[in-house]
Motif scaffolding. Structure first.
Motif, PDB file in Angstrom:
ATOM      1  N   PHE A 179      73.519  83.984   9.029  1.00  0.00           N
ATOM      2  CA  PHE A 179      73.610  83.878  10.487  1.00  0.00           C
ATOM      3  C   PHE A 179      74.929  83.245  10.910  1.00  0.00           C
ATOM      4  N   ILE A 180      75.314  82.147  10.267  1.00  0.00           N
ATOM      5  CA  ILE A 180      76.572  81.476  10.622  1.00  0.00           C
ATOM      6  C   ILE A 180      77.753  82.388  10.340  1.00  0.00           C
ATOM      7  N   PHE A 181      77.715  83.065   9.182  1.00  0.00           N
ATOM      8  CA  PHE A 181      78.799  83.991   8.851  1.00  0.00           C
ATOM      9  C   PHE A 181      78.884  85.118   9.876  1.00  0.00           C
ATOM     10  N   LYS A 182      77.728  85.622  10.311  1.00  0.00           N
ATOM     11  CA  LYS A 182      77.718  86.717  11.279  1.00  0.00           C
ATOM     12  C   LYS A 182      78.344  86.286  12.602  1.00  0.00           C
ATOM     13  N   VAL A 183      78.052  85.071  13.047  1.00  0.00           N
ATOM     14  CA  VAL A 183      78.625  84.572  14.295  1.00  0.00           C
ATOM     15  C   VAL A 183      80.147  84.537  14.202  1.00  0.00           C
ATOM     16  N   PHE A 184      80.673  84.014  13.094  1.00  0.00           N
ATOM     17  CA  PHE A 184      82.129  83.972  12.924  1.00  0.00           C
ATOM     18  C   PHE A 184      82.705  85.376  12.745  1.00  0.00           C
ATOM     19  N   PHE A 185      81.952  86.240  12.078  1.00  0.00           N
ATOM     20  CA  PHE A 185      82.371  87.636  11.920  1.00  0.00           C
ATOM     21  C   PHE A 185      82.525  88.304  13.274  1.00  0.00           C
ATOM     22  N   TYR A 186      81.566  88.078  14.167  1.00  0.00           N
ATOM     23  CA  TYR A 186      81.648  88.639  15.514  1.00  0.00           C
ATOM     24  C   TYR A 186      82.780  88.005  16.320  1.00  0.00           C
ATOM     25  N   LEU A 187      82.960  86.703  16.172  1.00  0.00           N
ATOM     26  CA  LEU A 187      83.958  85.990  16.987  1.00  0.00           C
ATOM     27  C   LEU A 187      85.389  86.368  16.623  1.00  0.00           C
ATOM     28  N   PHE A 188      85.646  86.538  15.333  1.00  0.00           N
ATOM     29  CA  PHE A 188      87.030  86.676  14.882  1.00  0.00           C
ATOM     30  C   PHE A 188      87.362  88.054  14.315  1.00  0.00           C
ATOM     31  N   HIS A 189      86.461  89.012  14.484  1.00  0.00           N
ATOM     32  CA  HIS A 189      86.760  90.344  13.967  1.00  0.00           C
ATOM     33  C   HIS A 189      87.929  90.957  14.740  1.00  0.00           C
ATOM     34  N   LYS A 190      88.748  91.727  14.036  1.00  0.00           N
ATOM     35  CA  LYS A 190      89.934  92.312  14.651  1.00  0.00           C
ATOM     36  C   LYS A 190      89.600  93.312  15.748  1.00  0.00           C
ATOM     37  N   ASN A 191      88.377  93.855  15.743  1.00  0.00           N
ATOM     38  CA  ASN A 191      87.984  94.791  16.804  1.00  0.00           C
ATOM     39  C   ASN A 191      87.662  94.102  18.126  1.00  0.00           C
ATOM     40  N   LYS A 192      87.582  92.765  18.086  1.00  0.00           N
ATOM     41  CA  LYS A 192      87.312  91.964  19.300  1.00  0.00           C
ATOM     42  C   LYS A 192      86.072  92.497  20.025  1.00  0.00           C
ATOM     43  N   ILE A 193      84.957  92.447  19.319  1.00  0.00           N
ATOM     44  CA  ILE A 193      83.749  93.074  19.828  1.00  0.00           C
ATOM     45  C   ILE A 193      83.011  92.218  20.857  1.00  0.00           C
ATOM     46  N   LEU A 194      83.285  90.927  20.900  1.00  0.00           N
ATOM     47  CA  LEU A 194      82.647  90.074  21.891  1.00  0.00           C
ATOM     48  C   LEU A 194      83.503  89.992  23.146  1.00  0.00           C
ATOM     49  N   PRO A 195      82.910  89.624  24.289  1.00  0.00           N
ATOM     50  CA  PRO A 195      83.690  89.512  25.534  1.00  0.00           C
ATOM     51  C   PRO A 195      84.859  88.552  25.383  1.00  0.00           C
ATOM     52  N   GLY A 196      85.895  88.785  26.178  1.00  0.00           N
ATOM     53  CA  GLY A 196      87.098  87.977  26.065  1.00  0.00           C
ATOM     54  C   GLY A 196      86.930  86.552  26.546  1.00  0.00           C
ATOM     55  N   LYS A 197      86.139  86.327  27.570  1.00  0.00           N
ATOM     56  CA  LYS A 197      85.992  84.989  28.144  1.00  0.00           C
ATOM     57  C   LYS A 197      85.036  84.158  27.292  1.00  0.00           C
ATOM     58  N   TRP A 198      85.407  82.894  27.081  1.00  0.00           N
ATOM     59  CA  TRP A 198      84.681  82.045  26.152  1.00  0.00           C
ATOM     60  C   TRP A 198      83.245  81.807  26.586  1.00  0.00           C
ATOM     61  N   TYR A 199      82.998  81.683  27.891  1.00  0.00           N
ATOM     62  CA  TYR A 199      81.637  81.390  28.330  1.00  0.00           C
ATOM     63  C   TYR A 199      80.716  82.592  28.140  1.00  0.00           C
ATOM     64  N   TYR A 200      81.271  83.807  28.194  1.00  0.00           N
ATOM     65  CA  TYR A 200      80.457  84.980  27.881  1.00  0.00           C
ATOM     66  C   TYR A 200      80.111  85.018  26.386  1.00  0.00           C
ATOM     67  N   LYS A 201      81.064  84.615  25.562  1.00  0.00           N
ATOM     68  CA  LYS A 201      80.799  84.544  24.127  1.00  0.00           C
ATOM     69  C   LYS A 201      79.701  83.527  23.844  1.00  0.00           C
ATOM     70  N   PHE A 202      79.814  82.362  24.478  1.00  0.00           N
ATOM     71  CA  PHE A 202      78.812  81.318  24.300  1.00  0.00           C
ATOM     72  C   PHE A 202      77.444  81.792  24.777  1.00  0.00           C
ATOM     73  N   LEU A 203      77.427  82.480  25.922  1.00  0.00           N
ATOM     74  CA  LEU A 203      76.170  82.991  26.460  1.00  0.00           C
ATOM     75  C   LEU A 203      75.552  84.022  25.523  1.00  0.00           C
ATOM     76  N   TYR A 204      76.381  84.893  24.969  1.00  0.00           N
ATOM     77  CA  TYR A 204      75.863  85.919  24.057  1.00  0.00           C
ATOM     78  C   TYR A 204      75.254  85.287  22.817  1.00  0.00           C
ATOM     79  N   ILE A 205      75.956  84.329  22.200  1.00  0.00           N
ATOM     80  CA  ILE A 205      75.480  83.718  20.962  1.00  0.00           C
ATOM     81  C   ILE A 205      74.167  82.967  21.192  1.00  0.00           C
ATOM     82  N   CYS A 206      74.075  82.249  22.311  1.00  0.00           N
ATOM     83  CA  CYS A 206      72.881  81.445  22.579  1.00  0.00           C
ATOM     84  C   CYS A 206      71.676  82.313  22.953  1.00  0.00           C
TER      85      CYS A 206
END
Length: 222
Positions: A179-206
């Motif tokens: 799970f922890i690896f997946k979160v970092f995989f999503y956050l730092f993948h070169k395809n930038k698959i998560l939203p650009g704004k940090w609060y959207y990323k936080f909202l998605y993960i939570c």
């Protein structure tokens, strides 16, 4: 006579795990079909390293990988489900009742369907709908590798002499690391698959990573 009674009381009935091997073989055949037909005879390296714009049939590959993940995860965790809830056990489908595997399978399917639907709505609601296809394309590679690890764990769990109670703790560590690896995989993948704004990323993960897992845990183990 007491000796014969003692022998009978300690006779261990061997488990019939044929259903496990049938499910795992079905998963392997699904992957053979995917690699040869859906991915047009791609090899493992090409499949894992392909770029989004060079790939085709991303949706069928994602669906097949999701099916394998659901099946293998259900096979593995079903042995640790303490009991099937009464309202589920009372249900009958063509005269059959759900056992622990059936209950786990339905719970995991609902978990992935709900989380996938909410994920799609999340990307649409924040105006990043175009990222959704890139998201599940990238996630497919992660879950593809994870599914092979789950197949290995299932074989080890059912066909090797291990202490299953002791292994439960190791499984918890393993899935926590995944799970922890997946979160970092999503956050730092070169395809930038998560939203650009940090609060959207936080909202998605939570809301779409942590909360659904807690609900699944409560459903299966409490």
């Amino acid at each position: 006579m007491p000796l014969s009674q003692n022998f009978i009381n300690h006779t261990r009935i061997p488990e019939n795990n044929d259903w496990v091997i049938f499910i795992l073989l079905g998963c392997i055949f699904l992957y053979i079909f995917m690699m040869n037909i859906v991915e047009r005879e791609a090899n493992l390296k090409d499949f894992l390293l392909q770029k989004y714009f060079d790939a085709s049939n991303n949706l069928p590959s994602w669906a097949i990988t999701s099916c394998v993940i659901v099946l293998t995860l259900s096979v593995l965790i079903s042995q640790y489900v303490p009991t099937v809830p009464k309202f589920v056990a009372d249900l009958q489908i063509l005269g059959y009742r759900l056992n622990k595997f059936g209950f786990s399978l339905i719970a995991v399917i609902l978990f992935y369907l709900v989380r996938t639907s909410l994920g799609f709505l999340f990307f649409q609601s924040i105006g990043d709908g175009k990222k959704w296809t890139v998201f599940y394309f990238t996630a497919t590679k992660f879950y593809f590798i994870l599914s092979f690890l789950l197949i290995i764990l299932c074989v080890m769990h059912y066909y090797f002499p291990i202490d299953r109670k002791e292994m439960f703790l190791y499984y918890l560590f393993f899935f926590s690391f995944v799970f922890i690896f997946k979160v970092f995989f999503y956050l730092f993948h070169k395809n930038k698959i998560l939203p650009g704004k940090w609060y959207y990323k936080f909202l998605y993960i939570c809301t779409l990573q942590i909360a659904p897992l807690l609900l699944l845990w409560k459903l299966l183990f409490f």
